[in-house]
Write a protein that holds these residues in place. Structure first.
Motif, mmCIF file in Angstrom:
data_model
loop_
_atom_site.group_PDB
_atom_site.id
_atom_site.type_symbol
_atom_site.label_atom_id
_atom_site.label_comp_id
_atom_site.label_asym_id
_atom_site.label_seq_id
_atom_site.Cartn_x
_atom_site.Cartn_y
_atom_site.Cartn_z
ATOM 1 N N ARG A 24 117.489 -110.336 89.943
ATOM 2 C CA ARG A 24 118.104 -110.401 91.275
ATOM 3 C C ARG A 24 118.202 -109.010 91.929
ATOM 4 O O ARG A 24 119.141 -108.713 92.650
ATOM 5 C CB ARG A 24 119.477 -111.065 91.219
ATOM 6 C CG ARG A 24 119.436 -112.512 90.810
ATOM 7 C CD ARG A 24 120.769 -112.987 90.252
ATOM 8 N NE ARG A 24 120.762 -114.393 89.885
ATOM 9 C CZ ARG A 24 120.237 -114.891 88.763
ATOM 10 N NH1 ARG A 24 119.622 -114.104 87.909
ATOM 11 N NH2 ARG A 24 120.283 -116.173 88.495
ATOM 12 N N CYS A 25 117.217 -108.179 91.654
ATOM 13 C CA CYS A 25 117.236 -106.815 92.195
ATOM 14 C C CYS A 25 116.978 -106.783 93.696
ATOM 15 O O CYS A 25 117.382 -105.851 94.381
ATOM 16 C CB CYS A 25 116.233 -105.931 91.464
ATOM 17 S SG CYS A 25 114.499 -106.316 91.802
ATOM 18 N N GLY A 26 116.258 -107.779 94.223
ATOM 19 C CA GLY A 26 115.984 -107.843 95.653
ATOM 20 C C GLY A 26 114.718 -107.139 96.089
ATOM 21 O O GLY A 26 114.408 -107.112 97.284
ATOM 22 N N ALA A 27 113.974 -106.561 95.164
ATOM 23 C CA ALA A 27 112.759 -105.826 95.535
ATOM 24 C C ALA A 27 111.755 -106.732 96.246
ATOM 25 O O ALA A 27 111.073 -106.295 97.177
ATOM 26 C CB ALA A 27 112.119 -105.195 94.301
ATOM 27 N N CYS A 28 111.667 -107.980 95.837
ATOM 28 C CA CYS A 28 110.721 -108.911 96.460
ATOM 29 C C CYS A 28 111.091 -109.166 97.919
ATOM 30 O O CYS A 28 110.228 -109.187 98.799
ATOM 31 C CB CYS A 28 110.639 -110.223 95.675
ATOM 32 S SG CYS A 28 112.218 -111.044 95.403
ATOM 33 N N PHE A 29 112.361 -109.334 98.177
ATOM 34 C CA PHE A 29 112.853 -109.563 99.537
ATOM 35 C C PHE A 29 112.574 -108.350 100.407
ATOM 36 O O PHE A 29 112.120 -108.475 101.542
ATOM 37 C CB PHE A 29 114.353 -109.877 99.494
ATOM 38 C CG PHE A 29 114.972 -110.180 100.827
ATOM 39 C CD1 PHE A 29 114.870 -111.450 101.372
ATOM 40 C CD2 PHE A 29 115.672 -109.208 101.515
ATOM 41 C CE1 PHE A 29 115.463 -111.741 102.599
ATOM 42 C CE2 PHE A 29 116.270 -109.487 102.733
ATOM 43 C CZ PHE A 29 116.157 -110.770 103.278
ATOM 44 N N GLU A 30 112.852 -107.177 99.862
ATOM 45 C CA GLU A 30 112.641 -105.939 100.609
ATOM 46 C C GLU A 30 111.162 -105.700 100.911
ATOM 47 O O GLU A 30 110.824 -105.113 101.937
ATOM 48 C CB GLU A 30 113.225 -104.758 99.841
ATOM 49 C CG GLU A 30 114.740 -104.806 99.778
ATOM 50 C CD GLU A 30 115.352 -103.822 98.809
ATOM 51 O OE1 GLU A 30 114.610 -103.206 98.006
ATOM 52 O OE2 GLU A 30 116.582 -103.665 98.846
ATOM 53 N N ALA A 31 110.265 -106.168 100.054
ATOM 54 C CA ALA A 31 108.830 -105.974 100.248
ATOM 55 C C ALA A 31 108.200 -107.039 101.141
ATOM 56 O O ALA A 31 107.086 -106.853 101.626
ATOM 57 C CB ALA A 31 108.123 -105.976 98.891
ATOM 58 N N CYS A 32 108.896 -108.121 101.368
ATOM 59 C CA CYS A 32 108.321 -109.256 102.092
ATOM 60 C C CYS A 32 108.125 -108.946 103.578
ATOM 61 O O CYS A 32 109.087 -108.622 104.281
ATOM 62 C CB CYS A 32 109.224 -110.479 101.938
ATOM 63 S SG CYS A 32 108.580 -111.931 102.807
ATOM 64 N N PRO A 33 106.896 -109.083 104.070
ATOM 65 C CA PRO A 33 106.651 -108.820 105.485
ATOM 66 C C PRO A 33 107.136 -109.940 106.399
ATOM 67 O O PRO A 33 107.158 -109.788 107.612
ATOM 68 C CB PRO A 33 105.123 -108.687 105.552
ATOM 69 C CG PRO A 33 104.649 -109.560 104.445
ATOM 70 C CD PRO A 33 105.665 -109.412 103.346
ATOM 71 N N MET A 34 107.548 -111.062 105.830
ATOM 72 C CA MET A 34 107.955 -112.206 106.639
ATOM 73 C C MET A 34 109.458 -112.246 106.902
ATOM 74 O O MET A 34 109.912 -113.038 107.729
ATOM 75 C CB MET A 34 107.501 -113.506 105.972
ATOM 76 C CG MET A 34 105.992 -113.611 105.811
ATOM 77 S SD MET A 34 105.023 -113.181 107.293
ATOM 78 C CE MET A 34 105.513 -114.484 108.398
ATOM 79 N N CYS A 83 107.843 -106.587 92.363
ATOM 80 C CA CYS A 83 108.728 -107.099 91.314
ATOM 81 C C CYS A 83 108.608 -106.291 90.025
ATOM 82 O O CYS A 83 107.548 -106.264 89.400
ATOM 83 C CB CYS A 83 108.416 -108.569 91.030
ATOM 84 S SG CYS A 83 109.479 -109.281 89.763
ATOM 85 N N PRO A 84 109.712 -105.663 89.580
ATOM 86 C CA PRO A 84 109.661 -104.868 88.356
ATOM 87 C C PRO A 84 109.655 -105.714 87.076
ATOM 88 O O PRO A 84 109.392 -105.199 85.998
ATOM 89 C CB PRO A 84 110.934 -104.017 88.426
ATOM 90 C CG PRO A 84 111.876 -104.834 89.234
ATOM 91 C CD PRO A 84 111.021 -105.575 90.229
ATOM 92 N N GLU A 85 109.932 -106.999 87.201
ATOM 93 C CA GLU A 85 110.021 -107.874 86.026
ATOM 94 C C GLU A 85 108.835 -108.828 85.896
ATOM 95 O O GLU A 85 108.841 -109.680 85.017
ATOM 96 C CB GLU A 85 111.319 -108.700 86.097
ATOM 97 C CG GLU A 85 112.578 -107.873 86.229
ATOM 98 C CD GLU A 85 112.787 -106.906 85.077
ATOM 99 O OE1 GLU A 85 112.344 -107.192 83.944
ATOM 100 O OE2 GLU A 85 113.402 -105.851 85.309
ATOM 101 N N ALA A 86 107.848 -108.711 86.771
ATOM 102 C CA ALA A 86 106.669 -109.595 86.764
ATOM 103 C C ALA A 86 107.069 -111.072 86.802
ATOM 104 O O ALA A 86 106.485 -111.906 86.124
ATOM 105 C CB ALA A 86 105.773 -109.300 85.568
ATOM 106 N N VAL A 87 108.066 -111.378 87.622
ATOM 107 C CA VAL A 87 108.556 -112.746 87.753
ATOM 108 C C VAL A 87 107.559 -113.631 88.505
ATOM 109 O O VAL A 87 107.508 -114.828 88.276
ATOM 110 C CB VAL A 87 109.936 -112.760 88.469
ATOM 111 C CG1 VAL A 87 110.365 -114.167 88.855
ATOM 112 C CG2 VAL A 87 110.977 -112.113 87.592
#
Length: 135
Positions: A24-34, A83-87
């Motif tokens: 739940r680090c949020g990196a995916c959300f922060e990287a999302c262009p949408m 994603c740092p966890e390869a989720v």
């Protein structure tokens, strides 16, 4: 072709893997262009958005920001790289979208309408190259 039972088992196993692996680090959300195109998601805490997606993935309703983020995902893959966890957040959002549609959290027609609007807005701000890559 994969049998329905096999697909269901694979989907359940992958869902459980993601729920366990995501920090739940949020990196995916922060990287999302949408995110800028997801109503209620702009300005949302990244960790809260991911927590909401995981809630939807596990059968809950999530929050409005998370549901809207799920609805606008174009599967760009930017989240996977972040994603740092390869989720595999791209698949996580896809599975959450299916779960939300099946559970009535996101009506199927609303998701399609939202996606149509996202593509129109994206075309207004994307270069031709970006449109080719994303849309």
């Amino acid at each position: 072709m994969v049998a329905h039972e096999d697909w269901s088992a694979l989907r359940a196993a992958e869902t459980q893997r993601m729920l366990a692996a995501c920090t739940r680090c949020g990196a995916c959300f922060e990287a999302c262009p949408m995110v800028p195109y997801a109503r209620d998601a702009r300005g949302t805490d990244a960790k809260a958005a991911v927590t909401g997606v995981l809630d939807v993935l596990s059968g809950g309703a999530g929050d409005a920001a998370s549901r809207n983020w799920i609805s606008v995902c174009t599967r760009s893959g930017s989240c996977n790289e972040a994603c740092p966890e390869a989720v595999n957040p791209m698949l996580m959002l896809r599975l959450a979208k299916w779960q939300a549609q099946e559970g009535g959290v996101i009506p199927k027609r609303d998701a399609a309408e939202t996606m149509s609007r996202v593509k129109v807005f994206a075309r207004l701000s994307f270069t031709e190259k970006e449109q080719g890559e994303w849309l």
